[in-house]
Structures are given as structure tokens and as C-alpha cells.
Write a protein that holds these residues in place. Structure first.
Motif, short mmCIF file in Angstrom:
data_model
loop_
_atom_site.label_atom_id
_atom_site.label_comp_id
_atom_site.label_asym_id
_atom_site.label_seq_id
_atom_site.Cartn_x
_atom_site.Cartn_y
_atom_site.Cartn_z
N ARG A 156 -5.67 21.90 9.32
CA ARG A 156 -5.96 20.73 8.49
C ARG A 156 -7.44 20.35 8.57
NH1 ARG A 156 -1.63 16.29 9.90
NH2 ARG A 156 -0.62 17.99 10.98
N GLU B 79 13.40 21.12 -0.57
CA GLU B 79 12.15 20.41 -0.32
C GLU B 79 11.21 21.28 0.51
OE1 GLU B 79 13.36 17.51 3.28
OE2 GLU B 79 14.41 17.04 1.43
N CYS B 80 11.25 22.59 0.20
CA CYS B 80 10.52 23.55 1.02
C CYS B 80 9.02 23.24 1.12
CB CYS B 80 10.73 24.95 0.49
SG CYS B 80 12.47 25.40 0.48
N LEU B 81 8.42 22.77 0.05
CA LEU B 81 6.97 22.56 0.06
C LEU B 81 6.53 21.55 1.11
CD1 LEU B 81 5.92 22.59 -3.69
CD2 LEU B 81 5.37 24.27 -1.93
N SER B 82 7.38 20.54 1.35
CA SER B 82 6.98 19.49 2.28
C SER B 82 7.76 19.56 3.59
CB SER B 82 7.18 18.12 1.63
OG SER B 82 8.52 17.99 1.22
N CYS B 83 8.54 20.62 3.76
CA CYS B 83 9.35 20.75 4.98
C CYS B 83 8.46 21.12 6.16
CB CYS B 83 10.43 21.80 4.77
SG CYS B 83 11.47 22.08 6.22
N ILE B 84 8.76 20.57 7.33
CA ILE B 84 7.96 20.86 8.53
C ILE B 84 8.01 22.35 8.86
CG2 ILE B 84 9.85 20.37 10.15
CD1 ILE B 84 7.64 19.12 12.01
N SER C 61 -1.55 23.39 13.53
CA SER C 61 -1.51 22.70 12.25
C SER C 61 -2.76 21.81 12.09
CB SER C 61 -0.23 21.86 12.17
OG SER C 61 -0.33 20.87 11.20
N SER D 223 7.98 24.76 6.63
CA SER D 223 7.41 25.57 5.55
C SER D 223 6.44 26.60 6.09
CB SER D 223 6.68 24.65 4.56
OG SER D 223 6.19 25.42 3.49
N ASP E 271 6.55 14.91 15.01
CA ASP E 271 5.17 15.22 14.64
C ASP E 271 4.25 14.06 15.03
OD1 ASP E 271 2.77 15.80 13.44
OD2 ASP E 271 3.65 16.52 11.57
#
Lengths: 160, 591
Positions: free
Chosen positions: B404, B106-111, B400, B113, B217
Motif C-alpha cells: 500500500r 465480493e472477491c475484489l474487496s475480500c481480505i 499488505s 483476494s 486487520d
């Protein structure tokens, strides 16, 4: 995961501490201390590990790591009759798993479990060096050799 | 003693290294970056981890049948080492692919990443497919704590977290359990983190190569507060943040980004952009006064006075103290941390000044720390259930958020903090490093006590990276003995001395994280590069040096705050707003 919580009596706490002290509260003697403590309590629930951690001044996590690493240490009470089925290579090849399945079937429990009446528990163990007798079953200190599934009911009859 | 030097060959190049050098370091000296996962070396600040368990650093050694782990194999005379043969590259890749086969995809959505060392390794090793498919271990996520999230399913068993928690912090909450495929790092009896001795220092997070350990988070809550027209949103930033935030945007470690930081916060939409440094000056006013008060009474023969006084700015340290040293709770200073003093003043003095009810004010803090998230949630730091500090973000979360909000950080113009809670001295800046709080306190306490002006404000004896340091400062005839510890295991040494009654110190500074806040658990990941932490410290001292005012009591806004609002340090109002008490948290339940 939840573990059986033992309510340790003050006497039990004293005994556990004196086991630690008999090894000079030496962190290096942890495995021996755990053996003696398991002999005393029958198993090593969290409360027991916490007493030892405090006495030896080591984190309780260290003890938990050791207890879960060695299959000789258990955190659940064992049955009055503890049955170990050797699943080492020779025993495995000679049908240990069929023997194990028979025990599971007759006792209605899985590996690592204890019957509700507290009488029997089963577990696997690795080679005990009796490969000539494969497959081997141990009940307490007694060893049974060349066990077949058909023998299982007879073995259990000895322990009632 | 002369160190023997060893001659060997690495990849056909003759190399000479001191005795005791590992093949990993010897190769590094030649510009050969042998990959490693379980290995992490921060020896200069007291941490070294390497169980040689990941086997990603294997190399070929002539005459040796199997491949050798470069991280633990020492160079020996005449050794012929090959680091990039097909056998080596193949074996490393198999080992990595096996690790990946038991890792959530789930790398794309991993904290983690973009900052994940496992991901980096897959890239540097050219993994294009994972050839092994098999069982994938699964463990429950632990979100029990306000600071740290544990996701053991992503654990790769490097055991860095376990090592830093046990060796550097002496806390030992984490441990590897079970064996073979079942093995994983968890807490004792798999308890939730809030049921353990965890201090929330976050060093486990700082060294975790994957997303198995991360901060909780809180960015979404900040976004919501900023969008709420009814709320006045106030932000404060800790000193160590400005030394590290730039790293998240590709700037060199040690780049001070104070000006860009202020601008970015304004562009994010904060109504008031303030500085925790202001509150650090305030902390010094109280703490230095408390030190002098205790010292004076002690010298007058008052046996009830507890010395040494111990700093109380570090929330992981305070939690550790309450859990591990409940018998010594009279020793720490009662002063709240700068972050909490800020929150307290913002929601009283400042809220009054701008005519906003405390319930319509949201105080956000940006900290190099994950323990601060737990600190701001403490009951005692709230009035009628409304917390003094509402939300705490780490440096990483701020980075982050800036990304964003589509802000090009590097090209931002320099800005300033707002007045009045944005003004600070050099003494406040050095709060961000080990030795800094006590140096700041010494500057003020000295002048309060002697009534004379310090000609030299740099106390070099208090600086450095050694785990336990000590120095004596001459306060016009009184030799004030100061102890400093960073890393909680080091702090324990000083605490045991107090317990035994053998401590020679009058004052002790403790910071939980190696290096102090600059090495905090909420900072951009150092990935084992000690030079990054050293560069941040250098930046701190250079910011201090560049300030016109370098003593907390000279901050004009602090002076005015006492005149207009607080009265005197240690006075009744100051006591209510700026001080706290400690609670025994060693209870059976919190083992």
C-alpha cells in the motif's frame, strides 16, 4: 442464535454422567448416549451437551455437530404431545404438506416449534416405512394413516 | 518391511508408485496437478485433512461407473486412470460452479483476494460464468475476538479448519453443523469465539482456503500512528517474519529478507526499527536463570519446586494452559514473551533514554502470529491503561502495508536494525522454530551453570519436525531432560504426564503452531506446501549459523541493559518488567 438454557440440578448432572458411564464413557457410543440423555431430559440443551462432553473428554463442538446433524435430536423442549408429519416421498405426493399446513394453522406454530402452553409441537420426519398408509402422522407413538386436512381437528381432539 | 510397488496408468503414461499412494499423489508425481479444495496434506508436520467432500479432484477410472475422488482413492495394480477427459473436466466444473453459486461475490474487496484457493481454482478451471443461480446462505460475522474474524458466509465446508483445530491442536472449537444446504462450520452453539476454548493460534486461518477465517486487520491503526507527528513509533519484528515475508513478494520460500525488512520498515516511516530478537535474548537471560534456579533448588531437595519448567513465549499456548490446565499454572516460566518484554523495555528504559513519555510512544510489533494480537491486549501488559505493545500486525499485514505504501520490496537495499534494541544473537533467531527456544535456553543455562564455554552450540537432538521430541543434555554431571512439543494436542500429552506425576522432564518447550512460529497463523499462506515450512526452518538455522554471537548472554546490549537498568536476572526490577502471572480461564462461561 440463542438456546433455551436449562438449569441442571446436581441430580440431573449425576444422572447424565451415569448414562455416559453406563456406556463406559466410550466416545464411539455418543449417539446412544445422546438418545438416553434425550429420553431423560426431553431435549438436549447446551448445558446437557457440555456435561456429556466433559464426561467423554471430547470437545462440546463435536456433540453439537452430531445433535444438529440428526433430526431425531432436538435442542428445544418438545410439547407434551409431539406431532410428526411424514414428508417422505409417498406422503409428500399424497398431500402431507396440506396436512402439515392444517396443523400449523390450528396450533398457530411453525415446524420445529412448540405451543406457548407447552402442549403441542410439530415437526416433519422422513419415511417411517408406512407408505401404504400415506400420508402418515405420528403423535407420540401413535400412528394415523391416510390423513386428510379435514381429519386434523379430530386428531387434535384426542389430545387435550 | 518392503513396500509393494503398484503399476498403473495415468493419462496413458505407465506409472509405478508405492502401495498406499493416492491417485492425487500418483498424478502429482507425473506433473499432473489434480485440483483439490478440501484436501490438505502436511503429514510431515502432523496434519492431514481430506473428507473427499469437495469432489473437485474427481478422475475417471476404467471399469468404475462413477468418478473417483483422487484424494482418497488408492492406486491399485492395473488401474487405468484418466484425469482430463471432457467428463472429468465437466464434472469438476459443475461441482465448482455449485460451490461458487453459494458464495458471496465480493472477491475484489475480500481480505483473501489474491490468496484465495477458491478464486485460484475458478481461474485454473476456466470458469467464465456461474451458470447456477439459487439460494445463497448467509451467516453473521463474528468479530468478537481481538485476533480472528469468522465470516461463515464464505465457508465452503472443506472442514480443514475443523480438522486442524481438533486433531492438531486438540482444542476442537470448530465443527460442521446441520446438513445439506444448511451445513456450515461454526462454533458450538454458534457462540462468539471469545466465549469458547479458542486459543487464537490462527491455524484455522492458515488452512482456510477462502476468506471465511482471517486475522483482524489492524493496518489502518498503524497508518494513523505513522502519520501522527506527536508520536514516536517504534517497531519490532519477530524472528520468523524474516524467513517468510519474501514469499509475499514472489521470492523463493526460505529466502532470508532481514536486510530488506529493516529498510522497508524505515521507508514505511517508523522512527525506530528494532528487533524482537533483542528481547528474545532477554527472555533467555530470565528463563535460563529460572530453569537453573528451579533445578538447583530441586537438587537440594526443595519439594515445593515445580518441575518441569515450561516455556511461556507462545501466547496461544499460554491461553490454552489457562483454559485447559488451570491446575498446572505453577509450572510455566513466569517470563513474559519476547514481544511483551520488548514492549515493556521500550516504554521504560528506551522511552527514558530518548526522553519520550510512554503515552507518546506507539510500539508496533510484526509477528508470524494472530494470537499475539490477543496477547498485547491483555490487561496485565499495560500501565495505567497504556499498553506496552499497542498494535500487532501479522507478516501478511506487513506485506499488505508495504504494498500500500508503494514500496518495491524486492529492489530494496539491505539495511540494519537500530541500536540498542535491534542487536541480537543466533540464539534469539532460532526462537522462530520448534525446538529453538529450548536450544537457546540450553546454550545459556549450560554456560551459567558450568561456568565453562560451550565448544559446540548446535544441539541437533532438539531439532526436527516430530510432534513430540526429547533429549538429554549433560550439564557437567547433571542430566537435564528436555521435552519439546509443537501442536497443542502434542503438548497435552506432556501435560497429562505432569498431571499424573509421571513426567521425566526438567524443562519443556511448547509452541502451538506446527513447526513453531515459522508455521504461524499470521505467515504468508503455505496452501498445503510443507516444503515452504521446511525452507523457513532451514533459513532460521542458517541465520543462526551466520551470526558471530550465538548465545544470548553474550549480547553486549543485553549486558548493558542489565548493568544500566535492570540489575540482575530474576531481580526485583526484572521481575516487575519482564515477568507475569497466569489466571484460571477455564470458567463455565469460557467453554
Amino acid at each position: 442464535m440463542t438456546f433455551v438454557q436449562a438449569k441442571l440440578s446436581p441430580t440431573a448432572v449425576r444422572e447424565l454422567k451415569s448414562i455416559c458411564q453406563s456406556f463406559g464413557n466410550d466416545k464411539g457410543e455418543l449417539i446412544n448416549i445422546l438418545h438416553k440423555s434425550q429420553e431423560f431430559c426431553g431435549y438436549l440443551p447446551p448445558d446437557v451437551q457440555e456435561v456429556i462432553a466433559e464426561e467423554l473428554d471430547i470437545p462440546v463442538s463435536t456433540i453439537y455437530g452430531v445433535v444438529t446433524f440428526y433430526s431425531l435430536f432436538v435442542m428445544e423442549p418438545r410439547g407434551k404431545y409431539h406431532i410428526s408429519i411424514c414428508t417422505g416421498t409417498a406422503c409428500f405426493v399424497k398431500g402431507a404438506m396440506d396436512v402439515m399446513d392444517e396443523f400449523k394453522l390450528l396450533l398457530g406454530i411453525d415446524m420445529g416449534e412448540t405451543t406457548p402452553d407447552g402442549n403441542y409441537s410439530i415437526d416433519s420426519l422422513r419415511c417411517i416405512g408406512a407408505c401404504g398408509l400415506a400420508p402418515v402422522v405420528m403423535v407420540g407413538d401413535k400412528i394415523y394413516g391416510r390423513v386428510t386436512p379435514d381429519d386434523v381437528i379430530g386428531i387434535l381432539d384426542n389430545y387435550k | 518391511m518392503m513396500m509393494e510397488s503398484i503399476k498403473l496408468t495415468i493419462d496413458d503414461t505407465p506409472v509405478e508408485v508405492p502401495e498406499g499412494t493416492t491417485l492425487l499423489d500418483a498424478a502429482k508425481g507425473q506433473g499432473i496437478m489434480v485440483p483439490a479444495l478440501c484436501h490438505m496434506d502436511l503429514s510431515g508436520i502432523g496434519f492431514h485433512s481430506g473428507n473427499a467432500s469437495c469432489r473437485l479432484c474427481v478422475v475417471e477410472v476404467d471399469g468404475r461407473r462413477n468418478l473417483a475422488p483422487a484424494c482418497t482413492t488408492l492406486a491399485s495394480p492395473g488401474m487405468v486412470v484418466k484425469t482430463r477427459t471432457p467428463r472429468v473436466l465437466g464434472a469438476r466444473r459443475i461441482n465448482l460452479e455449485l460451490l461458487l453459486s453459494d458464495h458471496p461475490k465480493e472477491c475484489l474487496s475480500c481480505i483473501k483476494s489474491g490468496h484465495c484457493e477458491l478464486q485460484d481454482l475458478a481461474e485454473t478451471m476456466g470458469v467464465r460464468e456461474i451458470s447456477y443461480e439459487g439460494a445463497v446462505s448467509s451467516h453473521a460475522k463474528d468479530t468478537s475476538s481481538p485476533s480472528i474474524v469468522r465470516d461463515p458466509s464464505k465457508c465452503v465446508m472443506c472442514r480443514r479448519c475443523e480438522n486442524i483445530c481438533r486433531e492438531v491442536q486438540g482444542v476442537g472449537v470448530l465443527t460442521a453443523v446441520n446438513r445439506g444446504f444448511e451445513s456450515v462450520v461454526v462454533t458450538a452453539f454458534d457462540r462468539d469465539l471469545d466465549q469458547t476454548m479458542c486459543t487464537y493460534c490462527g491455524q484455522c486461518v492458515a488452512v482456510c482456503p477462502t476468506g471465511a477465517l482471517s486475522e483482524k486487520d489492524d493496518t489502518e491503526s498503524v497508518i494513523r500512528a505513522l502519520a501522527d507527528p506527536k508520536k514516536s513509533v517504534v517497531v519490532q519484528v519477530a524472528p520468523a517474519v524474516r524467513t517468510a515475508l519474501g514469499e509475499s513478494f514472489g521470492m523463493a520460500p526460505g529466502t532470508l529478507v532481514t536486510g530488506k525488512l529493516a529498510t522497508s520498515l524505515r521507508r514505511l516511516g517508523f522512527d525506530y526499527v528494532f528487533d524482537t530478537d533483542f528481547a528474545a535474548d532477554l527472555t533467555i537471560m530470565e528463563e535460563a536463570s529460572e530453569l537453573l534456579d528451579r533445578l538447583t533448588r530441586h537438587l537440594q531437595g526443595d519439594a515445593s519446586v515445580k518441575l518441569p519448567i515450561i516455556t511461556s513465549c507462545c501466547p496461544a499456548w499460554v491461553t490454552h494452559l489457562e483454559k485447559r490446565f488451570p491446575d498446572l499454572l505453577d509450572y510455566p516460566s513466569s517470563a513474559r514473551s519476547p514481544m511483551q518484554m520488548f514492549g515493556s523495555i521500550a516504554k521504560s528504559y528506551f522511552a527514558e533514554k530518548i526522553g519520550v513519555a510512554r503515552t507518546d510512544m506507539v510500539v508496533v510489533s510484526v509477528m508470524p502470529c494472530v494470537a499475539k494480537k490477543a496477547e498485547c491486549a491483555r490487561e496485565e501488559f499495560a500501565t495505567d491503561g497504556n499498553p506496552d505493545v499497542d498494535i500487532t500486525l501479522t507478516t501478511r499485514e506487513l506485506a499488505s502495508l508495504i504494498k500500500r505504501f508503494n514500496i518495491d520490496f524486492k529492489s530494496l537495499p539491505e539495511g540494519d536494525f537500530d541500536a540498542p534494541l535491534g542487536e541480537s544473537t543466533g540464539a534469539a533467531v532460532i526462537f522462530g522454530t520448534t525446538g529453538g527456544v529450548i536450544e537457546a535456553a540450553a546454550r545459556t543455562a549450560y554456560e551459567f551453570h558450568t561456568g565453562t564455554s560451550l565448544t559446540q552450540v548446535d544441539f541437533h537432538g532438539l531439532r526436527g519436525f516430530e510432534g513430540i521430541r526429547s533429549a538429554t543434555i549433560d550439564f557437567a554431571g547433571i542430566n537435564v531432560k528436555i521435552g519439546i512439543a509443537h501442536g497443542l494436542a502434542n503438548a497435552r500429552v506432556l501435560m497429562e504426564e505432569i498431571r499424573k506425576g509421571s513426567s521425566e522432564f526438567h524443562a519443556i518447550e511448547v509452541m502451538a503452531c506446527p513447526g513453531g512460529c515459522i508455521g504461524g497463523g499470521g505467515q504468508p499462506f503455505h496452501q498445503g506446501d510443507e516444503a515452504i515450512i521446511r525452507a523457513r526452518q532451514k533459513a532460521i538455522y542458517s541465520e543462526d549459523k551466520g551470526k558471530t554471537l550465538r548465545k544470548s548472554h553474550e549480547n553486549p546490549h543485553i549486558k548493558r541493559l542489565y548493568e544500566e537498568f535492570l540489575g540482575a536476572p530474576l531481580g526485583e526490577k526484572a521481575h516487575g518488567l519482564l515477568h507475569t502471572h497466569y489466571v484460571d480461564r477455564s470458567g463455565k462461561k469460557t467453554k
